[in-house]
Design an enzyme around this catalytic site. Structure first.
Site, PDB file in Angstrom:
ATOM      1  N   GLU A 179       5.087  -0.035   8.075  1.00 47.69           N
ATOM      2  CA  GLU A 179       4.618  -0.672   9.353  1.00 47.69           C
ATOM      3  C   GLU A 179       4.460  -2.137   9.341  1.00 47.69           C
ATOM      4  OE1 GLU A 179       4.481   1.120  12.267  1.00 47.69           O
ATOM      5  OE2 GLU A 179       4.184  -0.970  12.794  1.00 47.69           O
ATOM      6  N   CYS A 194      -3.907  -7.318   4.352  1.00 45.06           N
ATOM      7  CA  CYS A 194      -2.512  -7.140   3.890  1.00 45.06           C
ATOM      8  C   CYS A 194      -1.872  -8.340   2.944  1.00 45.06           C
ATOM      9  CB  CYS A 194      -1.587  -6.810   4.922  1.00 45.06           C
ATOM     10  SG  CYS A 194      -2.050  -5.249   6.024  1.00 45.06           S
ATOM     11  N   LYS A 234       8.980  -4.363   2.740  1.00 40.39           N
ATOM     12  CA  LYS A 234       7.781  -4.524   3.314  1.00 40.39           C
ATOM     13  C   LYS A 234       6.932  -5.449   2.556  1.00 40.39           C
ATOM     14  CE  LYS A 234       4.020  -4.013   5.351  1.00 40.39           C
ATOM     15  NZ  LYS A 234       3.675  -4.534   6.685  1.00 40.39           N
TER      16      LYS A 234
HETATM   17  N1  LIG Z   1      -4.177  -2.846   8.880  1.00 39.50           N
HETATM   18  C1  LIG Z   1      -2.836  -3.344   9.023  1.00 39.50           C
HETATM   19  O1  LIG Z   1      -2.535  -4.105   9.939  1.00 39.50           O
HETATM   20  C2  LIG Z   1      -1.498  -2.845   8.311  1.00 39.50           C
HETATM   21  C3  LIG Z   1      -0.209  -3.156   8.609  1.00 39.50           C
HETATM   22  C4  LIG Z   1       0.866  -2.639   8.061  1.00 39.50           C
HETATM   23  C5  LIG Z   1       0.540  -1.743   7.098  1.00 39.50           C
HETATM   24  N2  LIG Z   1      -0.457  -1.542   6.723  1.00 39.50           N
HETATM   25  C6  LIG Z   1      -0.863  -0.411   5.538  1.00 39.50           C
HETATM   26  O2  LIG Z   1      -1.124   0.887   5.931  1.00 39.50           O
HETATM   27  C7  LIG Z   1      -1.856   1.406   5.336  1.00 39.50           C
HETATM   28  C8  LIG Z   1      -3.225   1.813   5.810  1.00 39.50           C
HETATM   29  O3  LIG Z   1      -3.878   0.608   6.309  1.00 39.50           O
HETATM   30  P1  LIG Z   1      -5.130   0.663   7.439  1.00 39.50           P
HETATM   31  O4  LIG Z   1      -5.240  -0.691   7.638  1.00 39.50           O
HETATM   32  O5  LIG Z   1      -4.708   1.622   8.504  1.00 39.50           O
HETATM   33  O6  LIG Z   1      -6.071   1.286   6.329  1.00 39.50           O
HETATM   34  P2  LIG Z   1      -7.770   1.985   6.902  1.00 39.50           P
HETATM   35  O7  LIG Z   1      -8.581   1.651   5.856  1.00 39.50           O
HETATM   36  O8  LIG Z   1      -7.998   1.102   8.332  1.00 39.50           O
HETATM   37  O9  LIG Z   1      -7.170   3.452   7.096  1.00 39.50           O
HETATM   38  C9  LIG Z   1      -7.181   4.231   6.109  1.00 39.50           C
HETATM   39  C10 LIG Z   1      -7.777   5.596   6.430  1.00 39.50           C
HETATM   40  O10 LIG Z   1      -7.376   6.505   5.540  1.00 39.50           O
HETATM   41  C11 LIG Z   1      -8.229   7.681   5.433  1.00 39.50           C
HETATM   42  N3  LIG Z   1      -8.257   8.122   4.138  1.00 39.50           N
HETATM   43  C12 LIG Z   1      -8.132   7.915   2.846  1.00 39.50           C
HETATM   44  N4  LIG Z   1      -7.903   8.715   1.887  1.00 39.50           N
HETATM   45  C13 LIG Z   1      -7.790  10.022   2.521  1.00 39.50           C
HETATM   46  C14 LIG Z   1      -7.606  11.310   2.259  1.00 39.50           C
HETATM   47  N5  LIG Z   1      -7.062  11.679   1.194  1.00 39.50           N
HETATM   48  N6  LIG Z   1      -7.220  12.072   3.302  1.00 39.50           N
HETATM   49  C15 LIG Z   1      -7.603  11.826   4.611  1.00 39.50           C
HETATM   50  N7  LIG Z   1      -7.736  10.442   5.003  1.00 39.50           N
HETATM   51  C16 LIG Z   1      -7.685   9.606   4.127  1.00 39.50           C
HETATM   52  C17 LIG Z   1      -9.491   6.524   5.182  1.00 39.50           C
HETATM   53  O11 LIG Z   1     -10.769   7.328   5.526  1.00 39.50           O
HETATM   54  C18 LIG Z   1      -9.258   5.543   6.125  1.00 39.50           C
HETATM   55  O12 LIG Z   1      -9.914   5.898   7.609  1.00 39.50           O
HETATM   56  C19 LIG Z   1      -2.214   0.431   4.006  1.00 39.50           C
HETATM   57  O13 LIG Z   1      -1.462   0.540   2.880  1.00 39.50           O
HETATM   58  C20 LIG Z   1      -1.852  -0.907   4.610  1.00 39.50           C
HETATM   59  O14 LIG Z   1      -1.339  -1.741   3.658  1.00 39.50           O
HETATM   60  C21 LIG Z   1      -1.774  -1.921   7.372  1.00 39.50           C
HETATM   61  O1  LIG Z   2       0.696 -19.261  11.622  1.00 39.85           O
HETATM   62  C1  LIG Z   2      -0.207 -18.768  11.119  1.00 39.85           C
HETATM   63  C2  LIG Z   2      -0.304 -17.391  11.221  1.00 39.85           C
HETATM   64  C3  LIG Z   2      -1.078 -16.493  10.662  1.00 39.85           C
HETATM   65  N1  LIG Z   2      -2.205 -17.060  10.120  1.00 39.85           N
HETATM   66  C4  LIG Z   2      -3.103 -16.280   9.503  1.00 39.85           C
HETATM   67  O2  LIG Z   2      -2.569 -15.453   8.684  1.00 39.85           O
HETATM   68  C5  LIG Z   2      -3.459 -13.962   8.793  1.00 39.85           C
HETATM   69  C6  LIG Z   2      -2.740 -12.955   8.963  1.00 39.85           C
HETATM   70  O3  LIG Z   2      -2.150 -12.724  10.372  1.00 39.85           O
HETATM   71  P1  LIG Z   2      -1.068 -11.960  10.889  1.00 39.85           P
HETATM   72  O4  LIG Z   2      -0.074 -11.705  10.127  1.00 39.85           O
HETATM   73  O5  LIG Z   2      -0.891 -12.079  12.320  1.00 39.85           O
HETATM   74  O6  LIG Z   2      -2.077 -10.456  10.823  1.00 39.85           O
HETATM   75  P2  LIG Z   2      -1.811  -9.065  10.007  1.00 39.85           P
HETATM   76  O7  LIG Z   2      -2.531  -8.127  10.907  1.00 39.85           O
HETATM   77  O8  LIG Z   2      -2.613  -9.314   8.781  1.00 39.85           O
HETATM   78  O9  LIG Z   2      -0.440  -8.871   9.966  1.00 39.85           O
HETATM   79  C7  LIG Z   2       0.262  -8.900   8.820  1.00 39.85           C
HETATM   80  O10 LIG Z   2       0.143  -7.980   7.765  1.00 39.85           O
HETATM   81  C8  LIG Z   2       0.554  -6.749   8.240  1.00 39.85           C
HETATM   82  C9  LIG Z   2       0.083  -5.754   7.472  1.00 39.85           C
HETATM   83  O11 LIG Z   2       0.951  -5.429   6.210  1.00 39.85           O
HETATM   84  C10 LIG Z   2       1.969  -6.726   8.944  1.00 39.85           C
HETATM   85  O12 LIG Z   2       2.337  -5.440   9.069  1.00 39.85           O
HETATM   86  C11 LIG Z   2       2.214  -7.833   9.764  1.00 39.85           C
HETATM   87  O13 LIG Z   2       3.598  -7.679  10.098  1.00 39.85           O
HETATM   88  C12 LIG Z   2       1.772  -9.003   9.504  1.00 39.85           C
HETATM   89  O14 LIG Z   2       2.207 -10.057  10.283  1.00 39.85           O
HETATM   90  C13 LIG Z   2      -4.497 -14.151   9.499  1.00 39.85           C
HETATM   91  O15 LIG Z   2      -5.850 -14.650   9.001  1.00 39.85           O
HETATM   92  C14 LIG Z   2      -3.886 -15.205  10.721  1.00 39.85           C
HETATM   93  O16 LIG Z   2      -4.997 -16.204  11.013  1.00 39.85           O
HETATM   94  C15 LIG Z   2      -2.183 -18.285   9.994  1.00 39.85           C
HETATM   95  O17 LIG Z   2      -3.086 -19.135   9.516  1.00 39.85           O
HETATM   96  N2  LIG Z   2      -1.305 -19.013  10.682  1.00 39.85           N
END
Ligand SMILES: NC(=O)c1ccc[n+]([C@@H]2O[C@H](COP(=O)([O-])OP(=O)(O)OC[C@H]3O[C@@H](n4cnc5c(N)ncnc54)[C@H](O)[C@@H]3O)[C@@H](O)[C@H]2O)c1
Ligand SMILES: O=c1ccn([C@@H]2O[C@H](COP(=O)(O)OP(=O)(O)O[C@H]3O[C@H](CO)[C@@H](O)[C@H](O)[C@H]3O)[C@@H](O)[C@H]2O)c(=O)[nH]1
Length: 480
Positions: free
Chosen positions: A162, A278, A222
């Site tokens: 994602e 992340c 990723k």
């Molecule tokens: N937060 C982001 O913006 C983002 C974006 C892209 C990818 N990711 C990736 O996606 C993954 C999830 O991230 P997130 O931010 O959604 O995490 P999160 O902590 O918000 O959510 C994860 C959820 O999974 C649940 N969980 C854990 N083990 C479980 C199990 N065995 N059965 C059922 N539920 C269970 C937890 O209770 C929790 O609510 C991570 O690998 C992260 O790196 C996060």
């Molecule tokens: O020019 C910039 C851009 C971002 N940030 C900082 O960088 C961090 C991450 O920002 P951003 O990437 O926008 O947010 P995330 O939600 O952490 O998203 C990143 O991490 C996710 C989890 O993997 C990915 O899915 C996304 O594509 C990737 O952008 C934050 O503290 C921002 O304030 C800066 O300081 N300067």
């Protein structure tokens, strides 16, 4: 392959919004998001859709449309696995805090638990999709567990990382730059599983934006995408320090280089340091993988991105202490913002936590305002560091829900998050209620330095020298 039921394990920042959009765009498919966290599921099911556990612009509207129709939230993990033909794993994969790889490798404990649960429950063939961010080659481990502990059913493992960013999750999901699907491209079963997932996204994503690759390329892409993005932030932050010493302005430098189409303008905003759940975790993961193959130069190259980020957070805090005459002991420092970026209530790895910790070690009194982050969360973030007792954190840090009250009688203001509303405050009113000289440390280059200086503030913005007076004032001073 016809998909009628999808299960997503993990109702977090990724699972919740991603499944809400999949359900919205595929009204004929039932999507059940499950989690072991009962409180979280109860919040997703809250009658008042504004109380869902994740704040993302536009998300409550999507949930409102699909919830109860074909989008469900439940704690009954087994039932959802049993029913689904397609299972997304979207659980947390934090950095390991113990044992081999401590502080670097991804902790795959929760991923493995999911695999074992799927293997135990599944009675018919399933497509299992890695939605969590995982080290390259995790799919092999998943397959091993599923094939060896399962009930003899067949599994196809896909990687579908994602790329959404928090604060713009709905926008990013509705119009993604690309959807990446990795799978077993060498077998008919593998291709069919990939096609089944392509069909789901094709309901709203143009075909040319859906990229299919082998599973390892998808997993590694990723980590690579996050490493590249974070590296840009660390690069501009490294130059911000040089700007402060030379009189160059980092905003101008960023603008100038960003107009080169080969460089591009995005992710060049200098800041107090990147945060979020992340970037740091995924780069550390990349570093760990490189090291585990003996690729030490590769590991060192990427680790430098984290080293620079830690330096940026520390030097922002140090600058506050130095500017306030080398001591902040007993001084009130008002924090505007605690979230790791605007438009989210997520605070994971937020720079604000580390800056606060540094200032608290210098015996400052920290008062925080953030429009979306709760008091409970702010204390939890500080307690998690374990630097001082919970009682001390509550004694030294106050959380107030009114920005003007936060600034009242403060020695300095530190802007830690780029919330838009900060720009619109009555800065004269704030100036009047602060101790003098009134300092602003803008960690986001958000505020109008000229205006603030005219009002009387002494302003220190990342990447530009400390400003006490406007250019005009300096000029007229020179003339007279
Ligand atoms: N937060 C982001 O913006 C983002 C974006 C892209 C990818 N990711 C990736 O996606 C993954 C999830 O991230 P997130 O931010 O959604 O995490 P999160 O902590 O918000 O959510 C994860 C959820 O999974 C649940 N969980 C854990 N083990 C479980 C199990 N065995 N059965 C059922 N539920 C269970 C937890 O209770 C929790 O609510 C991570 O690998 C992260 O790196 C996060
Ligand atoms: O020019 C910039 C851009 C971002 N940030 C900082 O960088 C961090 C991450 O920002 P951003 O990437 O926008 O947010 P995330 O939600 O952490 O998203 C990143 O991490 C996710 C989890 O993997 C990915 O899915 C996304 O594509 C990737 O952008 C934050 O503290 C921002 O304030 C800066 O300081 N300067």
């Amino acid at each position: 392959m016809k998909i009628k039921n999808i299960c997503c394990i993990g109702a977090g920042y990724v699972g919740g919004p991603t499944m809400a959009i999949i359900a919205q765009k595929n009204p004929k498919i039932n999507v059940t998001v499950v989690d072991i966290n009962e409180k979280r599921i109860a919040a997703w099911n809250d009658e008042n859709v504004e109380n869902i556990p994740i704040y993302e612009p536009g998300l409550s509207e999507v949930v409102k449309e699909a919830r109860g129709r074909n989008l469900f939230f439940s704690t009954d993990v087994d039932a959802a696995i049993d029913k689904a033909e397609m299972i997304f794993i979207s659980v947390n994969t934090p950095t390991k805090t113990y044992g081999i790889g401590k502080g670097m490798a991804a902790d795959l404990k929760w991923i493995e638990l999911c695999a074992r649960q799927i293997a135990r429950v599944a009675k018919d063939d399933k497509i299992v999709i890695e939605k969590s961010t995982l080290p390259v080659r995790t799919a092999a481990a998943l397959k091993d567990i599923l094939d060896n502990t399962g009930n003899g059913v067949k599994y196809q493992i896909l990687s579908n990382p994602e790329f959404l960013a928090e604060g713009t999750a709905v926008e990013d999901l509705q119009a993604p730059d690309r959807v990446l699907i990795g799978g077993d491209i060498d077998t008919e079963e593998g291709k069919a599983a990939m096609q089944a997932l392509v069909n789901i996204y094709a309901k709203w994503v143009p075909q040319e934006s859906i990229l299919t690759t082998n599973v390892w390329s998808s997993e590694l892409s990723k980590l690579t995408a996050n490493a590249f993005l974070a590296q840009r932030v660390s690069s501009i932050n490294a130059l911000s320090e040089l700007c402060e010493h030379t009189g160059a302005d980092v905003n101008e430098v960023a603008r100038a280089i960003g107009m080169d189409s080969r460089i591009g303008p995005k992710f060049l905003k200098s800041s107090v340091g990147f945060g979020g759940s992340c970037f740091q975790k995924d780069i550390l993961n990349l570093v760990y993988i490189a090291k585990s193959f003996g690729l030490n130069e590769v590991a060192d190259y990427w680790e430098q991105v984290i080293i620079m980020n830690d330096h940026q957070k520390r030097r922002f805090a140090e600058n506050i202490v130095k500017t306030l005459y080398n001591t902040v002991s007993g001084k009130k420092i008002a924090f505007l913002g605690w979230a790791f970026k605007k438009d989210t209530n997520d605070t994971r790895e937020s720079a604000a936590i580390y800056v606060a910790d540094y200032l608290l070690n210098e015996q400052a009194e920290v008062v925080v305002y953030d429009p979306k982050v709760t008091e409970e969360q702010i204390y939890a973030d500080l307690d998690y560091l374990g630097t001082r007792s919970e009682e001390e954190n509550r004694k030294l840090v106050t959380v107030i829900k009114d920005p003007y009250e936060v600034c009242q009688d403060s020695h300095a203001i530190a802007v830690l998050t780029e919330w838009d509303e900060f720009k619109d405050y009555d800065w004269k009113k704030i100036y009047d209620c602060m101790l003098k000289p009134a300092f602003v440390f803008d960690g986001r280059n958000l505020l109008d330095t000229r205006e603030l200086t005219k009002t009387g503030f002494t302003v220190s913005s990342i990447g530009s020298p400390l400003v006490r007076k406007t250019k005009e004032e300096r000029k007229s001073a020179q003339v007279s």
